[in-house]
Write a protein that holds these residues in place. Structure first.
Motif, PDB file in Angstrom:
ATOM      1  N   ASN A   1      45.590  43.007  31.660  1.00 48.55           N
ATOM      2  CA  ASN A   1      46.291  42.250  32.698  1.00 48.55           C
ATOM      3  C   ASN A   1      45.410  42.213  33.945  1.00 48.55           C
ATOM      4  OD1 ASN A   1      48.033  41.556  34.916  1.00 48.55           O
ATOM      5  ND2 ASN A   1      49.800  42.029  33.621  1.00 48.55           N
ATOM      6  N   GLN A   2      44.951  41.014  34.318  1.00 41.10           N
ATOM      7  CA  GLN A   2      44.041  40.882  35.445  1.00 41.10           C
ATOM      8  C   GLN A   2      44.678  41.326  36.763  1.00 41.10           C
ATOM      9  OE1 GLN A   2      40.781  40.187  35.344  1.00 41.10           O
ATOM     10  NE2 GLN A   2      41.016  40.226  33.117  1.00 41.10           N
ATOM     11  N   THR A   3      45.987  41.148  36.885  1.00 40.34           N
ATOM     12  CA  THR A   3      46.669  41.561  38.107  1.00 40.34           C
ATOM     13  C   THR A   3      46.575  43.073  38.292  1.00 40.34           C
ATOM     14  OG1 THR A   3      48.235  39.730  37.911  1.00 40.34           O
ATOM     15  CG2 THR A   3      48.857  41.556  39.359  1.00 40.34           C
ATOM     16  N   PHE A   4      46.823  43.819  37.213  1.00 41.68           N
ATOM     17  CA  PHE A   4      46.721  45.275  37.280  1.00 41.68           C
ATOM     18  C   PHE A   4      45.279  45.713  37.498  1.00 41.68           C
ATOM     19  CE2 PHE A   4      50.967  45.282  35.456  1.00 41.68           C
ATOM     20  CZ  PHE A   4      51.530  46.409  36.026  1.00 41.68           C
ATOM     21  N   ILE A   5      44.351  45.020  36.844  1.00 43.78           N
ATOM     22  CA  ILE A   5      42.946  45.396  36.982  1.00 43.78           C
ATOM     23  C   ILE A   5      42.485  45.226  38.422  1.00 43.78           C
ATOM     24  CG2 ILE A   5      40.594  44.771  36.321  1.00 43.78           C
ATOM     25  CD1 ILE A   5      41.684  44.090  33.549  1.00 43.78           C
ATOM     26  N   ARG A   6      42.850  44.106  39.049  1.00 44.82           N
ATOM     27  CA  ARG A   6      42.458  43.878  40.440  1.00 44.82           C
ATOM     28  C   ARG A   6      43.110  44.903  41.376  1.00 44.82           C
ATOM     29  NH1 ARG A   6      43.066  38.374  38.994  1.00 44.82           N
ATOM     30  NH2 ARG A   6      45.204  38.411  39.799  1.00 44.82           N
ATOM     31  N   LYS A   7      44.362  45.232  41.094  1.00 43.54           N
ATOM     32  CA  LYS A   7      45.104  46.136  41.978  1.00 43.54           C
ATOM     33  C   LYS A   7      44.639  47.573  41.858  1.00 43.54           C
ATOM     34  CE  LYS A   7      49.830  47.402  43.294  1.00 43.54           C
ATOM     35  NZ  LYS A   7      51.277  47.195  43.025  1.00 43.54           N
ATOM     36  N   TYR A   8      44.339  48.007  40.632  1.00 42.94           N
ATOM     37  CA  TYR A   8      44.057  49.426  40.423  1.00 42.94           C
ATOM     38  C   TYR A   8      42.615  49.707  40.011  1.00 42.94           C
ATOM     39  CZ  TYR A   8      49.118  49.947  40.590  1.00 42.94           C
ATOM     40  OH  TYR A   8      50.435  49.936  40.993  1.00 42.94           O
ATOM     41  N   LYS A   9      41.723  48.726  40.127  1.00 41.89           N
ATOM     42  CA  LYS A   9      40.325  48.962  39.791  1.00 41.89           C
ATOM     43  C   LYS A   9      39.738  50.016  40.736  1.00 41.89           C
ATOM     44  CE  LYS A   9      35.826  46.715  39.324  1.00 41.89           C
ATOM     45  NZ  LYS A   9      35.063  45.457  39.501  1.00 41.89           N
TER      46      LYS A   9
END
Length: 436
Positions: free
Chosen positions: A396-404
């Motif tokens: 999920n790109q949203t999670f990746i951007r938020k928690y990277k």
């Protein structure tokens, strides 16, 4: 000690693995059985073992790979860090969300009752969380199914009384066997007469008692006798420790130089000359290292992340120490000691609330978070471990951007319990002066 560090962890693991005496037969697999498949269990064990480099040396023995070592002398101190320190991080990818939040209630309550100093409000919070956890445990795991009645063991019920026993007896970790077992171990290592071991042990115990009595009467004897050559006292039991630069040198990075100029009110045209130091001994006997001389190898452990006794926007501040330094540039007589740190962001509020304050997730601010602080504002050394995503979140790109690149803050349970042998090993390491 045995309730929180052995009985509860072993019982929960047995349920989640559907193993041992907790094994049940089922037509439809319950969603709390998450570690029954060998591949998942191995992957989880590797995740736990991968946290070792991020745990400071003052955290004692880090948990080994439970998939390989859980039946091979897995120690109580390993269970303590595995469940109550790393638990919210390493079990989040596996447990269903409602079971993870349920588990976090137990983690938050256990962390509170392991503190050396507990306020009445904290104890009331812990008692409330434990009562909710026990009731929800019976509803979720036992679920009035006779085939699961053995899930409700005495240790589950015993947790209800921990807060009340804290009121009656005081902080429970002070009554635990950690100190006694540690004393038995280090006194046993002092025995040098196998032919008359018990007499030798008695003499060693008498010598230890006399030393403790002297240190109780003259507290200064407790620390100064162990300080290595070249240490610098900052007052209030804070000591800068080598390695250090022999002479003051100019700060090369402009971002660091401008931060120091702004903090020390140095004119922008003046060069920033400082003498770097590598380590700081704290009053709680932890040693805070720095990025400058942390020098951790692949199998080493990181001790440069610290908790500050200051707050921002209502949250405690955590930071990574770049280096400690002394300088004559600060107005006033003599040298002053400082630390250049890079702070972490405020925690992710959503995860903090869902985990009942058990999971603190933040990002390293890098050069944007540079600050100069007084070393005596450092309260303790903490761990910053990588934040693990669930399998569906990794796509999920949203999670990746938020928690990277997010890190999770971990504090050591019952922080004050640091053995003298650990302190001596730390102090004996890296005593040589660095000449650059």
């Amino acid at each position: 000690m045995h309730l929180c560090s052995i009985n509860i962890p072993q019982h929960l693991l047995a349920i989640w693995r559907n193993a041992g005496e907790s094994r049940i037969r089922f037509d439809i697999k319950p969603d709390f059985i998450i570690l029954d498949q060998n591949e998942i269990w191995k992957s989880h064990g590797e995740l736990v073992a991968s946290m070792r480099p991020y745990l400071p040396t003052s955290f004692d023995q880090p948990p080994r790979n439970p998939a390989l070592k859980i039946n091979s002398g897995f120690k109580a101190c390993e269970y303590l860090l595995y469940f109550w320190a790393l638990g919210p991080v390493v079990f989040r990818p596996l447990l269903p969300h409602y079971l993870w939040t349920h588990f976090c209630k137990l983690v938050s309550a256990t962390r509170i009752i392991h503190q050396r100093i507990i306020t009445r409000q904290q104890l009331e919070t812990a008692h409330k969380l434990i009562l909710e956890w026990e009731m929800e445990f019976e509803q979720t795991y036992y679920a009035r199914d006779l085939s699961r009645l053995h899930y409700v063991r005495p240790c589950i019920h015993a947790m209800i009384h921990t807060a009340q026993e804290t009121v009656r007896c005081g902080p429970l970790n002070l009554l635990a066997q950690w100190a006694l077992e540690n004393t038995i171990g280090n006194l046993g290592r002092k025995v040098r007469q196998p032919s008359n071991a018990f007499s030798n042990l008695a003499e060693r115990g008498l010598l230890r008692a006399r030393q403790n009595a002297l240190m109780a009467i003259l507290p200064d004897l407790a620390i100064n006798s162990h300080l290595p050559r070249g240490s610098l006292s900052l007052g209030n039991q804070y000591y800068l420790l080598r390695a250090c630069e022999r002479n003051e040198k100019m700060v090369q990075l402009e971002s660091e130089a401008s931060t120091i100029r702004n903090a020390l009110n140095i004119p922008s045209s003046s060069p920033v000359l400082i003498q770097k130091w590598a380590r700081l001994l704290l009053p709680n006997q932890q040693i805070a290292r720095s990025l400058w001389r942390d020098g951790r190898t692949q199998d080493g452990r990181t001790s440069r992340n610290v908790k500050l006794n200051v707050s921002a926007n209502g949250y405690i501040v955590f930071a990574e120490v770049k280096y400690f330094f002394t300088s004559n540039l600060y107005p006033g007589p003599g040298q002053r000691a400082f630390a250049l740190v890079s702070t972490y962001s405020n925690p992710d509020v959503e995860l903090l609330v869902q985990s009942h304050n058990a999971l603190w997730v933040s990002k390293h601010l890098g050069s944007h978070g540079l600050r100069v602080i007084d070393p005596k504002s450092i309260e303790s050394v903490v761990a910053m471990v990588p934040f693990a995503l669930k399998e569906e979140e990794e796509n999920n790109q949203t999670f990746i951007r938020k928690y990277k690149d997010c890190m999770c803050m971990i504090e050591k349970p019952f922080l004050a319990d640091v053995s003298s042998s650990t302190l001596l090993e730390e102090l004996e390491h890296e005593e040589d002066t660095i000449d650059n």
